[in-house]
Design an enzyme around this catalytic site. Structure first.
Site, PDB file in Angstrom:
ATOM      1  N   ASN A 197     -12.238 -18.857   3.452  1.00 57.40           N
ATOM      2  CA  ASN A 197     -11.725 -18.132   1.780  1.00 57.40           C
ATOM      3  C   ASN A 197     -10.425 -18.013   0.755  1.00 57.40           C
ATOM      4  O   ASN A 197      -9.809 -19.048   1.731  1.00 57.40           O
ATOM      5  CB  ASN A 197     -12.751 -16.731   2.437  1.00 57.40           C
ATOM      6  CG  ASN A 197     -11.184 -16.226   2.734  1.00 57.40           C
ATOM      7  OD1 ASN A 197     -10.044 -16.538   2.942  1.00 57.40           O
ATOM      8  ND2 ASN A 197     -11.336 -15.642   4.087  1.00 57.40           N
ATOM      9  N   LYS A 226     -16.713   1.460   1.905  1.00 63.62           N
ATOM     10  CA  LYS A 226     -15.990   1.036   3.325  1.00 63.62           C
ATOM     11  C   LYS A 226     -15.111   2.476   4.070  1.00 63.62           C
ATOM     12  O   LYS A 226     -15.316   2.435   5.063  1.00 63.62           O
ATOM     13  CB  LYS A 226     -15.246  -0.108   3.009  1.00 63.62           C
ATOM     14  CG  LYS A 226     -16.305  -1.620   2.954  1.00 63.62           C
ATOM     15  CD  LYS A 226     -15.150  -2.145   2.203  1.00 63.62           C
ATOM     16  CE  LYS A 226     -16.603  -3.233   1.787  1.00 63.62           C
ATOM     17  NZ  LYS A 226     -15.740  -4.521   0.428  1.00 63.62           N
TER      18      LYS A 226
HETATM   19  N1  CTP Z   1     -12.889  -7.018   8.047  1.00 66.95           N
HETATM   20  C1  CTP Z   1     -12.497  -7.307   9.073  1.00 66.95           C
HETATM   21  N2  CTP Z   1     -13.529  -7.489  10.062  1.00 66.95           N
HETATM   22  C2  CTP Z   1     -14.593  -8.360   9.708  1.00 66.95           C
HETATM   23  C3  CTP Z   1     -14.533  -7.997   8.316  1.00 66.95           C
HETATM   24  C4  CTP Z   1     -13.759  -7.077   7.067  1.00 66.95           C
HETATM   25  O1  CTP Z   1     -11.301  -6.218   9.792  1.00 66.95           O
HETATM   26  N3  CTP Z   1     -15.021  -9.142  10.124  1.00 66.95           N
HETATM   27  C5  CTP Z   1     -11.671  -6.060   7.531  1.00 66.95           C
HETATM   28  C6  CTP Z   1     -10.925  -6.080   6.318  1.00 66.95           C
HETATM   29  O2  CTP Z   1      -9.322  -6.870   6.045  1.00 66.95           O
HETATM   30  C7  CTP Z   1     -10.840  -4.945   5.351  1.00 66.95           C
HETATM   31  C8  CTP Z   1     -11.978  -4.701   4.771  1.00 66.95           C
HETATM   32  O3  CTP Z   1     -12.740  -4.313   6.386  1.00 66.95           O
HETATM   33  O4  CTP Z   1      -9.875  -4.753   5.086  1.00 66.95           O
HETATM   34  C9  CTP Z   1     -13.338  -4.857   4.327  1.00 66.95           C
HETATM   35  O5  CTP Z   1     -13.466  -6.369   4.211  1.00 66.95           O
HETATM   36  P1  CTP Z   1     -14.519  -6.600   3.378  1.00 66.95           P
HETATM   37  O6  CTP Z   1     -14.879  -8.356   3.648  1.00 66.95           O
HETATM   38  O7  CTP Z   1     -13.949  -6.250   1.656  1.00 66.95           O
HETATM   39  O8  CTP Z   1     -15.559  -5.705   3.279  1.00 66.95           O
HETATM   40  P2  CTP Z   1     -16.212  -6.539   4.555  1.00 66.95           P
HETATM   41  O9  CTP Z   1     -16.886  -5.025   5.200  1.00 66.95           O
HETATM   42  O10 CTP Z   1     -17.137  -7.009   5.172  1.00 66.95           O
HETATM   43  O11 CTP Z   1     -18.077  -6.068   3.357  1.00 66.95           O
HETATM   44  P3  CTP Z   1     -18.306  -7.139   2.525  1.00 66.95           P
HETATM   45  O12 CTP Z   1     -18.439  -8.106   2.417  1.00 66.95           O
HETATM   46  O13 CTP Z   1     -19.869  -7.194   2.574  1.00 66.95           O
HETATM   47  O14 CTP Z   1     -17.383  -6.553   0.727  1.00 66.95           O
END
Ligand code: CTP
Length: 425
Positions: free
Chosen positions: A230, A359
């Site tokens: 990403n 979240k």
């Molecule tokens: N995060 C994490 N580990 C993962 C996915 C996310 O620690 N496998 C953490 C990110 O560092 C951030 C938070 O969770 O602090 C939210 O991440 P985000 O990508 O916005 O959300 P997701 O929970 O992955 O949900 P979505 O992608 O559906 O928005």
């Protein structure tokens, strides 16, 4: 100028239709910790009254050194030498020509010559004037003199023609101004110019805290050559790491792929994939008192990673089966030891607050920093950000307007300190 604001900006307004936009620029700078003083050319006052700027800045607006009510007999020197940035919005072809040729026949052009501060110019003019060889020659000259420009954009102009010459969006001008202010204050820090002016360097208000911060993107291998990843740059996470360390905390970062280098002062553990990041975090976690999940961790990875390069076939489609990765933030929160504060990020493109809230609840966080990455000046590779902070069991919504990621890091840390006092005093 007062010393309560972080940056001091001299805003120069020259005479064009876009002069009214300088008012919005002024307001946005003020919201971003800048004290602004205004200098106008005589023609600019035909478009906007100095009184408007005077009311908004509570300071005298300089147009002419020789005005009887001018409070300062050598104003152009004093003004120019007490600013961190000279920002010209809008800049006409005339003021650009004067700057390029060292002509100092009014307050603003004298200020330009008398200033050592970085200069950022946002031109706005008719397309033919903009494209004229004389204007372009003056701009090239100024660029080689080290002046920065926010180029005008294409669009419908006040003269009803369509072409390049329209003032860039206010948000983008302010974002670039803030970026320059941050960069120049950094170089001042590097050359050891009075570090102690910034109160944050003096207050060691995070002494005793141990931060563990995930930063950057992860790479999930498809085969030995390709991966899924990403756009995360790591800038926001590093800004938090740097600020926390300066405020007295021990800092460890678990760092995925980033486009910028980590600050020298912090311990860095490298991780490429989500799984490696997960393992590294679990290893470091027992020593942490604050966990910040600033990484953009992949939610899914290829289920079967090919040992050999996947070859192109005659098929038009290739299907990759993906499996879920572990959610690092949720796992940290679930296994939290006593006293650990857990902070997450939510980078969203829509329904920002409701996703961020969910979240906060689902991952049982103490605080979430929500970003709408579609906004100008927010997002992955930007040097600035805009955020809303939400906290557990609280309806409070803390809006953080457009500012540099460094300034935002300090705001986030201020909230961490409040949480510490509230939850685990
Ligand atoms: N995060 C994490 N580990 C993962 C996915 C996310 O620690 N496998 C953490 C990110 O560092 C951030 C938070 O969770 O602090 C939210 O991440 P985000 O990508 O916005 O959300 P997701 O929970 O992955 O949900 P979505 O992608 O559906 O928005």
């Amino acid at each position: 100028m007062s010393e309560t604001k972080k940056y001091r900006v001299g805003l120069g307004v020259s005479g064009g239709i876009a002069a009214y936009k300088a008012i919005e620029v002024l307001r946005l700078l003020q919201k971003n910790d800048c004290e602004v003083r205004v200098a106008m050319t005589k023609h600019a006052t035909e478009f906007v009254q100095p009184l408007t700027f005077r009311a908004l800045t509570e300071s005298y607006v300089f147009v002419d050194d020789y005005e009887p009510e001018n409070p300062d007999p050598i104003a152009h020197i004093n003004f120019s030498q007490t600013i961190d940035l000279l920002l010209i919005v809008p800049a006409t072809a005339n003021i650009i020509a004067k700057f390029a040729n060292g002509i100092a026949d009014d307050f603003l052009s004298s200020t330009y010559l008398a200033s050592n501060a970085p200069v950022l110019i946002a031109p706005a003019m008719n397309t033919t004037m903009w494209e004229h060889t004389a204007s372009q020659r003056n701009i090239d000259k100024l660029k080689s003199d080290g002046v920065f420009f926010v180029a005008p954009v294409a669009g419908e102009l006040a003269c009803r023609t369509v072409g390049t010459g329209k003032l860039e969006d206010v948000e983008n001008i302010v974002a670039q101004a803030l970026q320059l202010l941050v960069q120049s204050s950094k170089s001042k820090v590097q050359s050891q110019i009075d570090l102690t002016q910034d109160s944050r360097f003096k207050t060691q208000d995070l002494k005793g805290e141990s931060f563990l911060i995930t930063i950057g993107g992860t790479r999930e291998a498809i085969d030995p050559i390709r991966f899924i990843s990403n756009h995360s740059s790591g800038k926001m996470g590093f800004a938090i790491a740097d600020a926390a360390q300066k405020r007295g905390a021990d800092v460890t970062v678990v760092c995925g792929t980033t486009s910028v280098k980590p600050p020298n002062s912090v311990k860095v553990v490298r991780a490429v994939s989500a799984e490696e990041m997960f393992q590294a975090v679990m290893k470091e976690l027992p020593n942490a008192t604050v966990f910040v999940g600033a990484a953009a961790v992949a939610d899914y990875r290829p289920k079967n990673v090919s040992d050999a390069k996947i070859k192109k076939t005659n098929q038009d489609f290739l299907t990759l089966e993906l499996e879920k990765t572990s959610d690092i933030l949720a796992t940290v929160s679930k296994n939290r030891h006593n006293g650990l504060l857990v902070v997450g990020f939510a980078a969203e493109t829509n329904d920002v607050i409701s996703y961020a809230k969910s979240k906060l609840e689902k991952k049982n966080l103490d605080m979430v920093v929500a970003n709408d990455i579609t906004l100008n000046g927010a997002g992955f590779d930007s040097d600035t950000n805009i955020a809303t902070i939400l906290k557990r069991r609280s309806d409070e919504k803390i809006e953080i307007p457009l500012m540099s990621k460094q300034a935002m890091a300090d705001k986030i840390l201020d909230e961490v300190i409040k949480l510490r006092k509230k939850i685990y005093p």
